[in-house]
Motif scaffolding. Structure first.
Motif, PDB file in Angstrom:
ATOM      1  N   LEU A   1     -15.458   2.583  13.627  1.00 15.38           N
ATOM      2  CA  LEU A   1     -16.477   2.986  14.139  1.00 15.38           C
ATOM      3  C   LEU A   1     -16.213   3.951  15.560  1.00 15.38           C
ATOM      4  N   ARG A   2     -17.133   5.072  15.460  1.00 17.08           N
ATOM      5  CA  ARG A   2     -16.912   5.871  16.560  1.00 17.08           C
ATOM      6  C   ARG A   2     -17.156   5.250  17.816  1.00 17.08           C
ATOM      7  N   PRO A   3     -16.452   5.558  18.906  1.00 14.55           N
ATOM      8  CA  PRO A   3     -15.548   6.784  19.298  1.00 14.55           C
ATOM      9  C   PRO A   3     -14.016   6.576  18.625  1.00 14.55           C
ATOM     10  N   ASN A   4     -13.574   5.380  18.052  1.00 12.06           N
ATOM     11  CA  ASN A   4     -12.391   5.200  17.514  1.00 12.06           C
ATOM     12  C   ASN A   4     -12.366   5.957  16.317  1.00 12.06           C
ATOM     13  N   ASN A   5     -11.237   6.281  15.877  1.00  5.47           N
ATOM     14  CA  ASN A   5     -11.132   7.059  14.415  1.00  5.47           C
ATOM     15  C   ASN A   5     -10.041   6.891  13.647  1.00  5.47           C
ATOM     16  N   ALA A   6      -9.257   5.622  13.594  1.00  4.63           N
ATOM     17  CA  ALA A   6      -8.388   5.289  12.728  1.00  4.63           C
ATOM     18  C   ALA A   6      -9.002   5.036  11.426  1.00  4.63           C
ATOM     19  N   SER A   7      -8.176   5.393  10.331  1.00  4.77           N
ATOM     20  CA  SER A   7      -8.520   4.997   8.900  1.00  4.77           C
ATOM     21  C   SER A   7      -8.277   3.535   8.714  1.00  4.77           C
ATOM     22  N   ILE A   8      -9.015   2.837   7.897  1.00  3.03           N
ATOM     23  CA  ILE A   8      -8.725   1.552   7.332  1.00  3.03           C
ATOM     24  C   ILE A   8      -8.406   1.453   5.835  1.00  3.03           C
ATOM     25  N   ILE A   9      -7.547   0.760   5.631  1.00 10.41           N
ATOM     26  CA  ILE A   9      -7.059   0.593   4.309  1.00 10.41           C
ATOM     27  C   ILE A   9      -8.239  -0.290   3.659  1.00 10.41           C
ATOM     28  N   TYR A  10      -8.863   0.138   2.371  1.00  6.02           N
ATOM     29  CA  TYR A  10     -10.000  -0.489   1.740  1.00  6.02           C
ATOM     30  C   TYR A  10      -9.634  -0.779   0.108  1.00  6.02           C
TER      31      TYR A  10
ATOM     32  N   PRO B   1      -5.409  -4.362   2.849  1.00  2.00           N
ATOM     33  CA  PRO B   1      -6.885  -4.005   3.159  1.00  2.00           C
ATOM     34  C   PRO B   1      -7.232  -4.573   4.490  1.00  2.00           C
ATOM     35  N   GLY B   2      -8.033  -3.746   5.397  1.00  2.00           N
ATOM     36  CA  GLY B   2      -8.082  -4.292   6.948  1.00  2.00           C
ATOM     37  C   GLY B   2      -7.471  -3.556   7.692  1.00  2.00           C
ATOM     38  N   HIS B   3      -6.205  -3.250   7.597  1.00  2.28           N
ATOM     39  CA  HIS B   3      -5.534  -2.769   8.456  1.00  2.28           C
ATOM     40  C   HIS B   3      -5.690  -1.391   8.869  1.00  2.28           C
TER      41      HIS B   3
ATOM     42  N   THR C   1       0.873  -1.265  -0.063  1.00  4.72           N
ATOM     43  CA  THR C   1      -0.051  -0.107  -0.024  1.00  4.72           C
ATOM     44  C   THR C   1       1.016   1.329  -0.040  1.00  4.72           C
ATOM     45  N   THR C   2       0.398   2.245  -0.908  1.00  4.46           N
ATOM     46  CA  THR C   2       1.244   3.409  -1.060  1.00  4.46           C
ATOM     47  C   THR C   2       0.451   4.594  -0.146  1.00  4.46           C
ATOM     48  N   PHE C   3       0.809   4.993   0.728  1.00  3.87           N
ATOM     49  CA  PHE C   3       0.167   6.390   1.464  1.00  3.87           C
ATOM     50  C   PHE C   3       0.796   7.503   0.943  1.00  3.87           C
TER      51      PHE C   3
END
Length: 592
Positions: free
Chosen positions: A99-108, A72-74, A28-30
């Motif tokens: 899902l809130r209250p957590n806020n990390a992005s997820i590779i999809y 994906p999923g990380h 994955t390239t970020f």
């Protein structure tokens, strides 16, 4: 990515470059845009949340890193350093989030779904001479699986529940309150943190694609609420993203909205390109048919206040935004929720307008509901609240909204706003909706209104479906169902909504009797509409050239809990005829 277009506000495809992009066999390239950052690190599950340095790229204002074992999923975040400290942010261009209250992005990986709606997409066209009967909903509170606040149905599950309902009850478009990711349930989605991430409350992005695909395969269009004015203040989101006001204004006098959120700085081209790309992403990636833009008056005027003058930068943004979307997604529908009196919202951009397809007629909504809250005696003095809309109606392409905003925060529900006691309220609500559907303009109705919901809407509770066991609500529900289908099948109600040949006043000077009569017309049919909004049975002498008037719909029909027998009624006109109008009644007649 074309940097010139990005900085000039002309990009609509930034999401293909920025964000997290997975490629099988390579990882994955970020990439993120943080021009003022001193250092940016990637943290995530793939590194046990240890920092991984990102490198400057392009002109030095962008940062990137490729991680072979990120899949994906990380989950991941960007740790942005500025001024000797850091803040962990979700990805502004992230496709999925916790899902809130957590806020990390997820590779999809968005490539895992194939649409089967080619027929629908190929047939999309201009709708100004078509029926638009829009059902507005909040996804999480239409129905719930159980009694808990978070007992939501998924996007996939909702397809099986909602689509048959919309088809049965005659709605051909669905408008969904914001589905972008957002941290606070109480904001209903209007304070976003994820402009590219469908909220994880209801499932995964490809499940939303399935829901929209199924709507299209059942001939239902889907419109999504889009928030171009302001965003959430949460530190993990867009606010001060690179340690400075990158998306928001540096000056709180214009930087903070009336809702306590951060206003987008539309004078910046990079901000405009972000919003352009978000809108195009929803339309193209999810096959949405249109967007309803929230709080457009706050784009037209500084802080939505005409006294502070026009916000020229924001107006230029919206003109380029609408033009660019129309070029890329022909026949997409763009709705403006605008409470201002600015003229030209639906005028084409090349003629100096803003380029929307439709504008919510909030003036009509306010005048109409205010009229129906009056006593019968007061209505005589307020008579022309219901005629005023036709003085300005052809200035814009209007849609008539009874939306979520009218049934919350102590405003009462639509039926409960009606003057009088229980049975009087329902009689008037039936007549009100027949007036609404006969009026020029397209139609929008919020969930629950169609069966006479009496409790104000709340995002934590499903609609009071058990009300349908009560005869008055069930009868009202049946009338709305009949009215919806009648609207869809009689083109006099919509063929010439925006041309004067589609509407004609017959009588708008019955102040003492509170009677109104007008015609709706197409090439094929003429429908004469009678309204008695008084509390007295009356006889109206109709004068016309028609030979006969044949009853099409009667709000006072006994099957709707009215008092009129369910029989065929036909009047011989022959120059004039007397039409019987019971109290609080609306009637449609086919004229021949």
């Amino acid at each position: 990515m074309d940097l010139g277009n990005f900085y000039n506000g002309n990009s609509f495809d930034v999401h293909y470059y920025l964000g997290a992009h997975y490629k099988k066999g390579e990882g994955t390239t970020f990439r993120t845009y943080a021009p003022a950052a001193e250092r940016v690190c990637l943290i995530g599950e793939f590194s046990d949340w240890r920092e991984r340095e990102m490198n400057r790229c392009e002109n030095g204002q962008f940062w990137e890193v490729t991680v072979p074992d990120a899949a994906p999923g990380h989950m991941y975040k960007y740790r942005i350093y500025h001024g000797g400290s850091f803040v962990d942010h979700c990805d502004p261009y992230g496709y999925y989030a916790e899902l809130r209250p957590n806020n990390a992005s997820i590779i999809y990986d968005l490539s895992g779904y194939t649409f089967e709606d080619e027929k629908w997409i190929s047939q999309r066209h201009d709708t100004t001479q078509e029926p638009l009967n829009v059902y507005e909903m909040h996804f999480g509170s239409w129905r719930k699986k159980g009694d808990e606040e978070t007992d939501w149905y998924t996007y996939t599950e909702m397809a099986d529940l909602l689509i048959p309902y919309l088809k049965e009850y005659g709605y051909n478009y669905l408008e969904i309150m914001p589905l972008n990711e957002y941290p606070n349930d109480l904001s209903w989605g209007y304070q976003p943190t994820g402009y590219f991430a469908p909220t994880s409350r209801y499932g995964k992005p490809n499940e939303l694609k399935y829901f929209i695909d199924q709507c299209h395969q059942n001939n239902i269009g889907v419109i999504l609420d889009f928030v171009p004015v302001h965003f959430a203040i949460d530190s993990f989101g867009l606010a001060n993203y690179d340690g400075t006001p990158l998306y928001n204004y540096p000056n709180n006098a214009v930087g903070m909205s009336e809702w306590g959120t951060c206003n987008f700085q539309h004078s910046r081209g990079d901000v405009c390109s972000f919003l352009n790309s978000s809108a195009y992403y929803w339309l193209s990636e999810y096959h949405l048919d249109g967007l309803r833009l929230d709080a457009v008056g706050n784009l037209i005027y500084w802080q939505g206040d005409a006294g502070r003058g026009e916000n020229r930068d924001a107006m230029r943004f919206i003109q380029k935004f609408n033009t660019g979307l129309k070029q890329r997604v022909p026949n997409c529908l763009l709705f403006a929720e605008d409470s201002s009196s600015f003229n030209g919202v639906t005028k084409p951009v090349d003629q100096g307008g803003l380029g929307f397809d439709y504008k919510w007629d909030l003036g009509w909504m306010n005048d109409t509901l205010d009229f129906f809250m009056k006593t019968p005696d007061e209505r005589k003095d307020c008579y022309h609240k219901l005629t005023f809309s036709m003085m300005y109606f052809y200035n814009e392409h209007f849609i008539l909204p009874f939306s979520h905003d009218e049934v919350v925060h102590g405003k009462k529900t639509i039926v409960d706003k009606m003057y009088g006691e229980y049975e009087e309220q329902f009689a008037q609500a039936r007549a009100l909706y027949m007036y609404m559907y006969a009026h020029t303009g397209k139609q929008l109705n919020f969930m629950g209104n169609e069966f006479g919901q009496l409790r104000e809407w709340h995002e934590f509770r499903e609609q009071d479906w058990d009300m349908l066991k009560y005869p008055m609500h069930d009868a009202f529900h049946q009338m709305m169902k009949d009215l919806n289908h009648l609207y869809l099948t009689h083109d006099a109600f919509w063929k010439y909504d925006y041309q004067e040949k589609g509407f004609e006043w017959i009588d708008c000077h019955q102040e003492d009797k509170t009677i109104y009569v007008f015609k709706r017309m197409s090439d094929e049919e003429t429908i004469v509409c009678f309204f008695n909004f008084s509390n007295k049975d009356q006889i109206y002498t109709y004068k016309g050239e028609e030979k006969t008037l044949t009853l099409l719909l009667d709000s006072n029909n006994e099957k709707y809990n009215g008092t009129d027998e369910d029989v065929v009624i036909e009047y011989e006109v022959d120059g004039e005829t007397e039409v019987s109008l019971p109290a609080y009644t609306a009637m449609y007649f086919i004229a021949k």
